[in-house]
Structures are given as C-alpha cells and as structure tokens.
Motif scaffolding. Sequence first.
Motif, PDB file in Angstrom:
ATOM      1  N   GLN A   1      -0.714   3.409  -3.448  1.00  0.00           N
ATOM      2  CA  GLN A   1      -1.741   2.515  -3.984  1.00  0.00           C
ATOM      3  C   GLN A   1      -1.277   1.943  -5.327  1.00  0.00           C
ATOM      4  N   PRO A   2      -1.226   0.608  -5.412  1.00  0.00           N
ATOM      5  CA  PRO A   2      -0.766  -0.038  -6.634  1.00  0.00           C
ATOM      6  C   PRO A   2      -1.696   0.195  -7.821  1.00  0.00           C
TER       7      PRO A   2
ATOM      8  N   TYR B   1      -9.800  -0.484  -4.780  1.00  0.00           N
ATOM      9  CA  TYR B   1      -9.808  -1.397  -3.636  1.00  0.00           C
ATOM     10  C   TYR B   1      -9.892  -2.860  -4.050  1.00  0.00           C
ATOM     11  N   LEU B   2     -10.430  -3.156  -5.251  1.00  0.00           N
ATOM     12  CA  LEU B   2     -10.498  -4.555  -5.699  1.00  0.00           C
ATOM     13  C   LEU B   2      -9.105  -5.183  -5.659  1.00  0.00           C
ATOM     14  N   PHE B   3      -8.118  -4.484  -6.186  1.00  0.00           N
ATOM     15  CA  PHE B   3      -6.751  -5.004  -6.189  1.00  0.00           C
ATOM     16  C   PHE B   3      -6.004  -4.624  -4.917  1.00  0.00           C
ATOM     17  N   SER B   4      -6.107  -3.370  -4.512  1.00  0.00           N
ATOM     18  CA  SER B   4      -5.423  -2.966  -3.276  1.00  0.00           C
ATOM     19  C   SER B   4      -5.793  -1.560  -2.821  1.00  0.00           C
TER      20      SER B   4
ATOM     21  N   HIS C   1       6.369  -0.029   3.925  1.00  0.00           N
ATOM     22  CA  HIS C   1       6.964  -1.320   4.292  1.00  0.00           C
ATOM     23  C   HIS C   1       6.079  -2.487   3.879  1.00  0.00           C
ATOM     24  N   ILE C   2       4.769  -2.267   3.879  1.00  0.00           N
ATOM     25  CA  ILE C   2       3.860  -3.331   3.438  1.00  0.00           C
ATOM     26  C   ILE C   2       3.985  -3.514   1.922  1.00  0.00           C
ATOM     27  N   ILE C   3       4.055  -2.405   1.204  1.00  0.00           N
ATOM     28  CA  ILE C   3       4.244  -2.475  -0.257  1.00  0.00           C
ATOM     29  C   ILE C   3       5.507  -3.284  -0.574  1.00  0.00           C
TER      30      ILE C   3
END
Length: 275
Positions: free
Chosen positions: A45-46, A258-261, A267-269
């Motif tokens: 999670q970013p 969750y607002l940002f990510s 692989h998605i990151i």
Amino acid sequence: KAKDQGKNQYVFYNRDLDKKRCLNEEIEQDLRNALDKDELELHYQPQYTCSKELVGLEALLRWNNDKYRKVPIVDIINIMEKSTLIDEIGKFIIKSAFSFAKKINENREKKVIVSVNISAVQIMKHNFVRTIKKIITETEVNPSYVGIEITETVLLQNIGENILKIKELKDIGIKISLDDFGTGYSSFSYLVKIPLSNIKIDKSFIWGMKDSEEYRTLVKLCIDTAHALNLKVVAEGVETVEDLVLLKYMKADFIQGYLFSKPLPKHIIEATVLQ
Ligand code: C2E
Ligand code: MG
Ligand code: MG
Ligand code: MG
C-alpha cells in the motif's frame, strides 16, 4: 432442570472450543503447505505526502487460497504466531519486501521506503536482529530503503531487550514506525523510550475526525507532539478528501489510505504507482 440446561450449555461450549481448535489446526496445516504452493503473497500500500508524492510502500500479507479468502489476515497471523510457522513465513515476508525495496530503488532518485509489519512474537526471537541483518546482506538492499512497523505490544514483555534490538536496527539506517498509535496501552512515554522514525496514527482516530471535534483535537495533538519530538507522522486509513484537507492543515507528513490507493499486488505497483 436448570442443572441439565447448565450441563448442556457446558457441553455446547466445549464443542465450540473443539470446533475452533480443529479449524485452527486445519489452518495451521494448510499454512504449512502455503509457502511450497506459492500461495503467500505481499501486497503493497502506497504512502504519499499530502501533495501525493510517493514516499513509501507498506507490505501486507495476503493468502491466495479460496478456503481462507474471507478470514482476516490478522487472524491468520495470530495462528502463525502460536506455532513455529511465524519463523519461516516471517523470513519469507521480510526477504520479499527487502528484495522489492532493492529492486525499485535501483534507478530512482527519490527513494521509496518499503516497510514490513513485525509482531511482538517476531521481535522476541533471540536471533531477530541477526535474521534481519542476514536478509539485508542477502538481498543487498541499502538498509535506509527499508522500515519495520511495530506496535506497542512489543514493549509489554522484555521492554529493555526489545528496545536494544530496535535501536540496533535503527542505528544501521532502518526506519522504525510505531503502528496503530493511540490504541491499546498507548502512552506518550513510548514515544521517548523507543527509538522511532515516525508514528502511524491509527485509522480509528482518522475516521473519528469527521464527526468529532474531540477526535480532531486528539489527532492534532498527536501530530504536534510527534513533531516536537522530531518524529514524522503517517495518517492511516485516509478515505476521504475531507480527511486529507484536515490532515494537510494539521501538517501530517504522510498519508496512507484508500483515498490514494488500496494495497496492490507487486506487478500493479510496478506498472502504475512506480511509473
Ligand atoms: P496495519 O499494519 O495497521 O495495516 C493497515 C491495515 O489497514 C491493512 O489491513 C490495510 O489494508 C488497511 N487499510 C489501509 N488503508 C485503509 C483505508 O483507507 N480503509 C480501510 N478500511 N482499511 C485500510 P490488512 O492488510 O487486513 O492488515 C491488518 C493487520 O494485519 C495489519 O495492520 C498488521 O497488523 C497485520 N499484518 C498484515 N500483514 C502482516 C505481515 O506481513 N506481518 C505481520 N506481522 N502482520 C501483518
Ligand atoms: Mg502496519
Ligand atoms: Mg496500523
Ligand atoms: Mg493494525
């Protein structure tokens, strides 16, 4: 009659416990095979600044097994901790996250810190520091690109010893976060006792801000206190623009939620967040 009922209740209670024990044993057995079957995976999670500059990624364990998809990962981790599974799986988690930290920062000017959650059970192992150092050597990651997240529960037992371990890791450049700050036995003295890099304000406080002046006051107090002690602040569970605006105004350093990510597979990151 009442006595019979009481007895039945007792039997019922016992059966429930049995059922739970069997289920846990089954989970434990399936977990033993999970590594071999490649079912365990880390999502990331970013974490961003308030102006959405990427600063970090938190590694969160996921178990890709249809039988357990709905079981909260904390429950799975609790089961691992009651057996020796936490050793092997814990090492797998740290190794995967640290190699990822090495890989993504190779050609990056603004470094992205990859953090792993470490439970009290893991820290208490006599070889914890040695294990971390060994993984750093093996993955060849720069220790300043990685972090560990601990909760105050690591201080409930062997305080002195655990603080020394954390200090040893901080001294080689690893970032130390105090997770879920404000819950549990939170005490301001922990902010001074543990050698920290930042605190993560628990999401329950962030969610409380919407309807409560008192919660807003508490969050502001956490941020100001942390800053006065030269610590950075991460706000967890940020889901709305309103929260973001408030946190920016209160000078929170980093935002996760969750607002940002959401947490996303590796692989998605790589294909999105890191581009
Ligand atoms: P945590 O370290 O406090 O992680 C944050 C949790 O909040 C994650 O849940 C994350 O998915 C969730 N979250 C983040 N932003 C939001 C948001 O905006 N809204 C909502 N509703 N939730 C949000 P997750 O992945 O289920 O993990 C739960 C806990 O399990 C973690 O809490 C951590 O204590 C533990 N955990 C997860 N992975 C690991 C691991 O690899 N090792 C250890 N020891 N513990 C882990
Ligand atoms: Mg965490
Ligand atoms: Mg947390
Ligand atoms: Mg938590």
